[in-house]
Design a protein around this motif. Structure first.
Motif, PDB file in Angstrom:
ATOM      1  N   LEU A   1      19.237 -11.847  63.020  1.00  0.00           N
ATOM      2  CA  LEU A   1      18.304 -12.001  64.135  1.00  0.00           C
ATOM      3  C   LEU A   1      17.263 -13.067  63.860  1.00  0.00           C
ATOM      4  O   LEU A   1      16.790 -13.235  62.737  1.00  0.00           O
ATOM      5  N   ALA A   2      16.858 -13.745  64.913  1.00  0.00           N
ATOM      6  CA  ALA A   2      15.726 -14.661  64.854  1.00  0.00           C
ATOM      7  C   ALA A   2      14.425 -13.864  64.918  1.00  0.00           C
ATOM      8  O   ALA A   2      14.422 -12.667  65.223  1.00  0.00           O
ATOM      9  N   VAL A   3      13.318 -14.518  64.658  1.00  0.00           N
ATOM     10  CA  VAL A   3      12.012 -13.907  64.886  1.00  0.00           C
ATOM     11  C   VAL A   3      11.901 -13.551  66.366  1.00  0.00           C
ATOM     12  O   VAL A   3      12.291 -14.330  67.235  1.00  0.00           O
ATOM     13  N   ASN A   4      11.432 -12.342  66.652  1.00  0.00           N
ATOM     14  CA  ASN A   4      11.372 -11.805  68.017  1.00  0.00           C
ATOM     15  C   ASN A   4      12.769 -11.563  68.602  1.00  0.00           C
ATOM     16  O   ASN A   4      12.944 -11.515  69.825  1.00  0.00           O
TER      17      ASN A   4
ATOM     18  N   ALA B   1      28.776   5.418  63.136  1.00  0.00           N
ATOM     19  CA  ALA B   1      27.577   5.826  63.864  1.00  0.00           C
ATOM     20  C   ALA B   1      26.338   5.934  62.989  1.00  0.00           C
ATOM     21  O   ALA B   1      25.221   5.988  63.509  1.00  0.00           O
ATOM     22  N   LYS B   2      26.495   5.982  61.670  1.00  0.00           N
ATOM     23  CA  LYS B   2      25.346   6.181  60.787  1.00  0.00           C
ATOM     24  C   LYS B   2      25.217   5.018  59.816  1.00  0.00           C
ATOM     25  O   LYS B   2      26.143   4.688  59.085  1.00  0.00           O
ATOM     26  N   GLY B   3      24.032   4.406  59.806  1.00  0.00           N
ATOM     27  CA  GLY B   3      23.790   3.292  58.901  1.00  0.00           C
ATOM     28  C   GLY B   3      22.333   3.258  58.497  1.00  0.00           C
ATOM     29  O   GLY B   3      21.484   3.917  59.099  1.00  0.00           O
ATOM     30  N   GLU B   4      22.010   2.475  57.466  1.00  0.00           N
ATOM     31  CA  GLU B   4      20.632   2.324  57.008  1.00  0.00           C
ATOM     32  C   GLU B   4      20.015   1.087  57.639  1.00  0.00           C
ATOM     33  O   GLU B   4      20.647   0.037  57.733  1.00  0.00           O
ATOM     34  N   LEU B   5      18.767   1.244  58.059  1.00  0.00           N
ATOM     35  CA  LEU B   5      18.048   0.151  58.699  1.00  0.00           C
ATOM     36  C   LEU B   5      16.816  -0.196  57.865  1.00  0.00           C
ATOM     37  O   LEU B   5      15.978   0.672  57.605  1.00  0.00           O
ATOM     38  N   ASN B   6      16.712  -1.435  57.424  1.00  0.00           N
ATOM     39  CA  ASN B   6      15.557  -1.901  56.667  1.00  0.00           C
ATOM     40  C   ASN B   6      14.436  -2.215  57.661  1.00  0.00           C
ATOM     41  O   ASN B   6      14.420  -3.270  58.293  1.00  0.00           O
ATOM     42  N   LEU B   7      13.483  -1.278  57.776  1.00  0.00           N
ATOM     43  CA  LEU B   7      12.403  -1.467  58.734  1.00  0.00           C
ATOM     44  C   LEU B   7      11.497  -2.620  58.347  1.00  0.00           C
ATOM     45  O   LEU B   7      10.880  -3.253  59.211  1.00  0.00           O
ATOM     46  N   GLY B   8      11.443  -2.920  57.039  1.00  0.00           N
ATOM     47  CA  GLY B   8      10.650  -4.060  56.607  1.00  0.00           C
ATOM     48  C   GLY B   8      11.173  -5.361  57.182  1.00  0.00           C
ATOM     49  O   GLY B   8      10.394  -6.208  57.650  1.00  0.00           O
TER      50      GLY B   8
ATOM     51  N   LEU C   1      10.304  -5.418  60.885  1.00  0.00           N
ATOM     52  CA  LEU C   1       8.889  -5.724  61.092  1.00  0.00           C
ATOM     53  C   LEU C   1       8.590  -7.200  60.845  1.00  0.00           C
ATOM     54  O   LEU C   1       7.842  -7.832  61.591  1.00  0.00           O
ATOM     55  N   ALA C   2       9.196  -7.737  59.787  1.00  0.00           N
ATOM     56  CA  ALA C   2       8.930  -9.137  59.452  1.00  0.00           C
ATOM     57  C   ALA C   2       9.360 -10.073  60.572  1.00  0.00           C
ATOM     58  O   ALA C   2       8.745 -11.130  60.778  1.00  0.00           O
ATOM     59  N   LYS C   3      10.398  -9.683  61.292  1.00  0.00           N
ATOM     60  CA  LYS C   3      10.907 -10.521  62.378  1.00  0.00           C
ATOM     61  C   LYS C   3      10.362 -10.120  63.749  1.00  0.00           C
ATOM     62  O   LYS C   3      10.703 -10.739  64.751  1.00  0.00           O
ATOM     63  N   ARG C   4       9.536  -9.067  63.775  1.00  0.00           N
ATOM     64  CA  ARG C   4       9.030  -8.548  65.055  1.00  0.00           C
ATOM     65  C   ARG C   4      10.188  -8.344  66.021  1.00  0.00           C
ATOM     66  O   ARG C   4      10.139  -8.715  67.203  1.00  0.00           O
ATOM     67  N   ALA C   5      11.274  -7.777  65.490  1.00  0.00           N
ATOM     68  CA  ALA C   5      12.522  -7.636  66.227  1.00  0.00           C
ATOM     69  C   ALA C   5      12.651  -6.239  66.837  1.00  0.00           C
ATOM     70  O   ALA C   5      11.897  -5.316  66.506  1.00  0.00           O
ATOM     71  N   ALA C   6      13.622  -6.082  67.716  1.00  0.00           N
ATOM     72  CA  ALA C   6      13.856  -4.805  68.395  1.00  0.00           C
ATOM     73  C   ALA C   6      15.326  -4.450  68.334  1.00  0.00           C
ATOM     74  O   ALA C   6      16.201  -5.328  68.412  1.00  0.00           O
ATOM     75  N   VAL C   7      15.608  -3.162  68.206  1.00  0.00           N
ATOM     76  CA  VAL C   7      16.973  -2.643  68.252  1.00  0.00           C
ATOM     77  C   VAL C   7      17.069  -1.640  69.394  1.00  0.00           C
ATOM     78  O   VAL C   7      16.268  -0.699  69.469  1.00  0.00           O
ATOM     79  N   THR C   8      18.019  -1.846  70.288  1.00  0.00           N
ATOM     80  CA  THR C   8      18.264  -0.889  71.364  1.00  0.00           C
ATOM     81  C   THR C   8      19.715  -0.442  71.299  1.00  0.00           C
ATOM     82  O   THR C   8      20.586  -1.177  70.832  1.00  0.00           O
ATOM     83  N   ALA C   9      19.958   0.768  71.758  1.00  0.00           N
ATOM     84  CA  ALA C   9      21.319   1.299  71.820  1.00  0.00           C
ATOM     85  C   ALA C   9      21.483   1.990  73.163  1.00  0.00           C
ATOM     86  O   ALA C   9      20.690   2.868  73.519  1.00  0.00           O
TER      87      ALA C   9
END
Length: 329
Positions: free
Chosen positions: A228-231, A243-250, A253-261
């Motif tokens: 992902l790009a920033v934003n 269906a189950k995976g690990e997400l690095n919230l750091g 946050l660094a990219k000010r990104a969003a995940v939708t499902a």
């Protein structure tokens, strides 16, 4: 009438063409005499016993169809018997007739064959709602589409190019990537041989993708965030990779990104109607103007739906696989 039934979950042979009661349109519904339906991954999951229809929906598979209005239920306005339509369904498309909420009907676009229109409702509603209504893809941005040669992918490429975006795709063979290029894809990534994260970095000068449309899920989650790009905005619409995976919230946050499902099938009727109305407003003019077109790989007779499922599961197709109702014209 006849419909494809699933007496017991299983392989493609579990699909049985059988005589069943005719549906009766209820309040706000329209009865459609089906000319064609289309095969979706959700149909495969339903056949396997992993994806039941929403409560109150038809038990037969099929999330879209095209045909003619045969009858109007109470309270329906704006449609007439004999109208040629295509429809977004919660189920029931693998049948000779289906009852559809009137808000999920679309007129067949000018210049599109009635049967071919069955390839449009699910992909246009899925792509428009996720890429544009949720992820807000804008002109000049980069969209990464996983499974670029799929029904969803072939539509996403065309719609993104139509609004002036740059499109990257992943696919599993040079032949499929070539078809994606024909539709306008700019960045072609063979996921069997290339790392899509690295390829995106190289081709976007390190920026990455502003929007990612993903049908893989857990298997790609971490790498999608890396890509992902920033934003950036990651829109997950499938779980083919778990269906189950690990997400690095750091990283997020660094990219000010969003995940939708999101899923489409189980949404409330008013939400589906709003999506269908947006598709009619924004996508139908592009189809009627020849800018966007349905991509159909092949058509199989509806009683032979098992063969169509084998094609879909083999992943040898590009675009949509249709089912033609017997005797329909």
């Amino acid at each position: 009438m006849h419909a494809i039934t699933i007496p017991e979950p299983g392989g493609p042979e579990a699909l049985v063409w059988a005589e069943v009661p005719d549906p009766v349109p209820g309040e706000g519904e329209v009865l459609v005499e089906v000319v064609a339906s289309a095969v979706n991954r959700a149909d495969v999951l339903q056949r396997q016993g992993f994806y039941d229809p929403p409560p109150g929906s038809s038990s037969y598979p099929g999330l879209e169809c095209a045909g003619r209005v045969a009858a109007l239920g109470p309270g329906v306005t704006g449609w007439a018997v004999g109208d040629e339509v295509c429809a977004l369904l919660a189920g029931g498309g693998y049948a000779e007739k289906v009852a559809v909420p009137s808000g999920q009907l679309l007129p067949v676009p000018r210049g599109v064959d009635l049967a071919v229109a069955a390839a449009l409702p699910e992909v246009t509603a899925t792509v428009w709602s996720n890429v544009f209504m949720v992820a807000h893809l804008r002109p000049g941005e980069t969209l990464l589409v996983h499974g670029g040669s799929s029904g969803i992918g072939t539509m996403a490429i065309q719609l993104a190019k139509a609004v002036g975006a740059r499109v990257a795709v992943t696919a599993g063979s040079p032949q499929k990537l070539a078809r994606c290029a024909e539709l306008g894809a700019d960045i072609l990534i063979n996921y069997r041989e290339q790392d899509f994260v690295e390829e995106l970095r190289e081709t976007t000068a390190g920026a990455g993708a502003d929007v990612i449309l993903d049908l893989i899920g857990a298997k790609y989650l971490d790498r999608n965030v890396q890509a992902l790009a920033v934003n950036g905005r990651l829109a997950i619409i499938g779980l083919q990779g778990g269906a189950k995976g690990e997400l690095n919230l750091g990283s997020l946050l660094a990219k000010r990104a969003a995940v939708t499902a999101t899923s489409l099938r189980g949404r409330p009727l008013q939400e589906k109607a709003a999506i269908v109305a947006a598709v009619r407003e924004h996508v139908w003019p592009l189809i009627e103007g020849g800018v966007v077109r349905p991509i159909v790989d092949r058509t199989v007779s509806m009683p032979d739906a098992a063969e169509a499922h084998r094609v879909l599961e083999s992943s040898t197709h590009v675009g949509k696989v249709l089912l033609a109702a017997p005797g329909a014209a």
